[in-house]
Design an enzyme around this catalytic site. Structure first.
Site, PDB file in Angstrom:
ATOM      1  N   LYS A  52       0.846  -1.206   0.000  1.00  0.00           N
ATOM      2  CA  LYS A  52       0.000   0.000   0.000  1.00  0.00           C
ATOM      3  C   LYS A  52       0.878   1.252   0.000  1.00  0.00           C
ATOM      4  CE  LYS A  52      -3.897  -2.389   2.138  1.00  0.00           C
ATOM      5  NZ  LYS A  52      -4.753  -2.648   3.293  1.00  0.00           N
ATOM      6  N   GLN A  96      -4.494  -1.521   9.541  1.00  0.00           N
ATOM      7  CA  GLN A  96      -4.516  -2.849   8.937  1.00  0.00           C
ATOM      8  C   GLN A  96      -5.128  -3.870   9.896  1.00  0.00           C
ATOM      9  OE1 GLN A  96      -3.750  -3.338   5.749  1.00  0.00           O
ATOM     10  NE2 GLN A  96      -4.115  -5.530   5.800  1.00  0.00           N
ATOM     11  N   ASP A 119     -10.766   3.065   4.066  1.00  0.00           N
ATOM     12  CA  ASP A 119     -11.104   1.639   3.993  1.00  0.00           C
ATOM     13  C   ASP A 119     -12.615   1.447   3.873  1.00  0.00           C
ATOM     14  OD1 ASP A 119      -9.087  -0.316   3.928  1.00  0.00           O
ATOM     15  OD2 ASP A 119      -8.565   0.024   6.034  1.00  0.00           O
TER      16      ASP A 119
HETATM   17  N1  GUN Z   1      -7.228  -6.768   6.179  1.00  0.00           N
HETATM   18  C1  GUN Z   1      -7.622  -7.481   5.099  1.00  0.00           C
HETATM   19  N2  GUN Z   1      -8.076  -6.662   4.127  1.00  0.00           N
HETATM   20  C2  GUN Z   1      -7.969  -5.409   4.595  1.00  0.00           C
HETATM   21  C3  GUN Z   1      -8.278  -4.130   4.045  1.00  0.00           C
HETATM   22  O1  GUN Z   1      -8.762  -3.975   2.923  1.00  0.00           O
HETATM   23  N3  GUN Z   1      -8.007  -3.064   4.857  1.00  0.00           N
HETATM   24  C4  GUN Z   1      -7.495  -3.203   6.105  1.00  0.00           C
HETATM   25  N4  GUN Z   1      -7.289  -2.092   6.826  1.00  0.00           N
HETATM   26  N5  GUN Z   1      -7.199  -4.374   6.644  1.00  0.00           N
HETATM   27  C5  GUN Z   1      -7.434  -5.463   5.891  1.00  0.00           C
END
Ligand code: GUN
Length: 291
Positions: A52, A96, A119
């Site tokens: 990311k 995350q 998100d």
């Molecule tokens: N864990 C698995 N997928 C995601 C996501 O799209 N965003 C976040 N913050 N955590 C995750």
């Protein structure tokens, strides 16, 4: 059979974002800024967050990675989020998941300012999505919609079967596909681990979105001839012959299913890359909403 190629689509989306960022910078404005928070050192989470951050840099965004040990208190994390909420130079905040069991995920998600919730996990954004109001769409479902759009997959009037009802993928995906947005207007069946006749459900799907996290779960005898298959699975499966000691496996048995369907996403190289594209779009949107 069309291979729904995440590399091609995410590169196209990123190119547009890069151009928009260059225009922002040419006006001597600051670039969009994403802050990612990683708690602990889960291997998969480390990889996702690193990707990311790297992708932010590639399109010209500012990115900041904040790391905490897995034993931090919930309060420490909540205080950091409060600080970032008030920081006018931060456009997007991402924590995350999963978090250590000692921290309540729902409290953390609800602490994020909904205008910075790139998100799309905050109940305000989830609620707006349900009602068809402008909202941050969770990155993976958003990325899948971008992929359907890129390949002009007909969805109107189709039966979409979504396997898995998580707040991150399955549930928002079911809402988007049933909405009256472009690449929506499906009749949707949202399946979960208690669905008794899953195979029969899947056989009725013109579109199947597999988001249950069980490698190779969807087999050839579960899909209809000509269906469109979206594989959201990204499970690490041990493999001594692989350099890293594991391989990434999707929820669909690709080799057998791909012979029967009209379009399918590969794993890796499919939906995973689109998640990043969705996140970048949301971060740019958070920035533009403020300016
Ligand atoms: N864990 C698995 N997928 C995601 C996501 O799209 N965003 C976040 N913050 N955590 C995750």
């Amino acid at each position: 059979m069309i291979l729904l190629d995440g590399k091609v689509v995410s590169a196209a989306v990123k190119e547009i974002i890069k151009t928009e960022t260059a225009i922002i910078l040419a006006k001597h404005q600051r670039p969009p800024h994403l802050v990612a928070i990683l708690v602990g050192n889960n291997g998969a989470s480390e990889t996702y967050v690193a990707s990311k951050v790297k992708n932010c840099e590639e399109v010209g965004f500012q990115s900041t990675l904040i790391r905490f040990d897995s034993d931090i208190s919930e309060k420490t994390l909540l205080d950091k989020i409060k600080e970032l909420n008030q920081d006018a130079t931060v456009d997007g905040i991402l924590v995350q998941l999963p978090l250590p069991k000692t921290i309540a995920e729902s409290k953390v998600i609800e602490a994020i300012d909904p205008t910075k919730d790139v998100d799309g996990f905050h109940p305000i954004n989830a609620g707006k999505l349900v009602q068809g109001l402008p909202a941050f769409i969770p990155a993976t479902p958003y990325g899948i919609m971008l992929m359907l759009e890129y390949y002009k997959i007909e969805t109107k009037g189709k039966h979409a079967v979504v396997i898995g009802r998580s707040n991150i993928v399955g549930r928002p995906m079911s809402i988007l596909l049933s909405s009256n947005l472009p690449y929506g207007n499906c009749t949707v069946t949202l399946c979960n681990s208690h669905t008794t006749n899953l195979k029969e459900m899947c056989l009725q799907g013109d579109i199947i979105v597999a988001a249950l996290g069980k490698p190779g779960f969807v087999k050839e005898d579960m899909v209809k001839e000509g269906a469109v298959i979206i594989d959201v699975g990204i499970t690490r499966v041990e493999d001594a012959t692989a350099k890293k000691g594991f391989r990434i496996k999707g929820d669909v048995s690709f080799d057998e299913v791909s012979r029967k369907v009209s379009a399918i996403t590969p794993v890796p190289g499919g939906v995973g890359l689109m998640t990043i594209a969705g996140l970048l779009k949301n971060t740019l949107l958070a920035y533009q909403n403020k300016m």
